[in-house]
Design a protein around this motif. Structure first.
Motif, mmCIF file in Angstrom:
data_model
loop_
_atom_site.group_PDB
_atom_site.id
_atom_site.type_symbol
_atom_site.label_atom_id
_atom_site.label_comp_id
_atom_site.label_asym_id
_atom_site.label_seq_id
_atom_site.Cartn_x
_atom_site.Cartn_y
_atom_site.Cartn_z
ATOM 1 N N ARG A 28 1.008 -1.193 0.051
ATOM 2 C CA ARG A 28 0.075 -0.033 -0.103
ATOM 3 C C ARG A 28 0.945 1.122 -0.041
ATOM 4 N N SER A 33 -4.228 6.289 1.780
ATOM 5 C CA SER A 33 -4.992 5.098 0.960
ATOM 6 C C SER A 33 -4.557 3.809 1.347
ATOM 7 N N GLY A 34 -5.482 2.798 1.424
ATOM 8 C CA GLY A 34 -5.312 1.432 1.529
ATOM 9 C C GLY A 34 -4.922 0.698 0.301
ATOM 10 N N SER A 73 -3.640 -0.905 -3.063
ATOM 11 C CA SER A 73 -2.455 -1.649 -3.683
ATOM 12 C C SER A 73 -2.840 -2.236 -5.337
#
Length: 182
Positions: A58, A63-64, A66
């Protein structure tokens, strides 16, 4: 390294020249499906050549997101819109449950190569469904409203979905190794 070359991609090709450019002239189906393919191939380029363990990183806090999460999300989007809502196939949702609706992005368990294979398979099934449907006016059932939803509307939605997430993927890829563009 992840080996997920897009359609028409040849090793050694650098980015944009490996994709088929959407035509400047064509009927509505050709233009819509060409743009969707262009965006699918762009997404594949964003992920190509990245070590598998880095796909799950990430990289743009807070922000999470990926690349692995985007792979899972886009596989689910392909299935949801074209297989479930349009074609009416009775298949389970991918990476989603009412109890855990964000598992596509949040739970990155499982093999990245497997997630890529699932995404590729969902894209291929979507292509088959679109190719077998003679009219863009053909409808499925929009699950949230129970109303008919036209293939034309779904294709436009899919192009927008990929375009949005390709922007996310571009930022993630730049953070991973400095690569931009495509």
């Amino acid at each position: 390294m992840t080996d997920i070359p897009p359609q028409n991609y040849a090793p050694g090709m650098a980015g944009a020249e490996s994709r088929a450019t959407p035509p400047l002239v064509g009927d509505e189906r050709e233009i819509l499906t060409s743009y969707l393919e262009f965006h699918r191939e762009t997404f594949a380029l964003k992920c190509a050549g990245v070590a598998e363990e880095r796909l799950s990183e990430r990289m743009v806090p807070p922000s999470g997101l990926s690349l692995h999460g985007l792979i899972r999300h886009l596989a689910g989007v392909e299935r949801w819109w074209l297989r479930i809502q349009f074609a009416g196939e009775d298949v389970p949702l991918l990476y989603y449950s009412d109890d855990d609706p964000d598992q596509d992005f949040d739970r990155l368990d499982g093999d990245v190569s497997q997630a890529l294979a699932v995404w590729r398979a969902e894209c291929e099934r979507s292509r088959e469904i679109v190719a077998a449907t003679p009219s863009l006016d053909a409808t499925g059932t929009h699950r949230a409203s129970g109303q008919p939803v036209a293939l034309r509307r779904i294709l436009v939605h899919m192009i927008a979905e990929y375009a949005r997430h390709n922007g996310h993927a571009d930022l993630l890829r730049e953070r991973i190794d400095g690569s931009t563009g495509y």
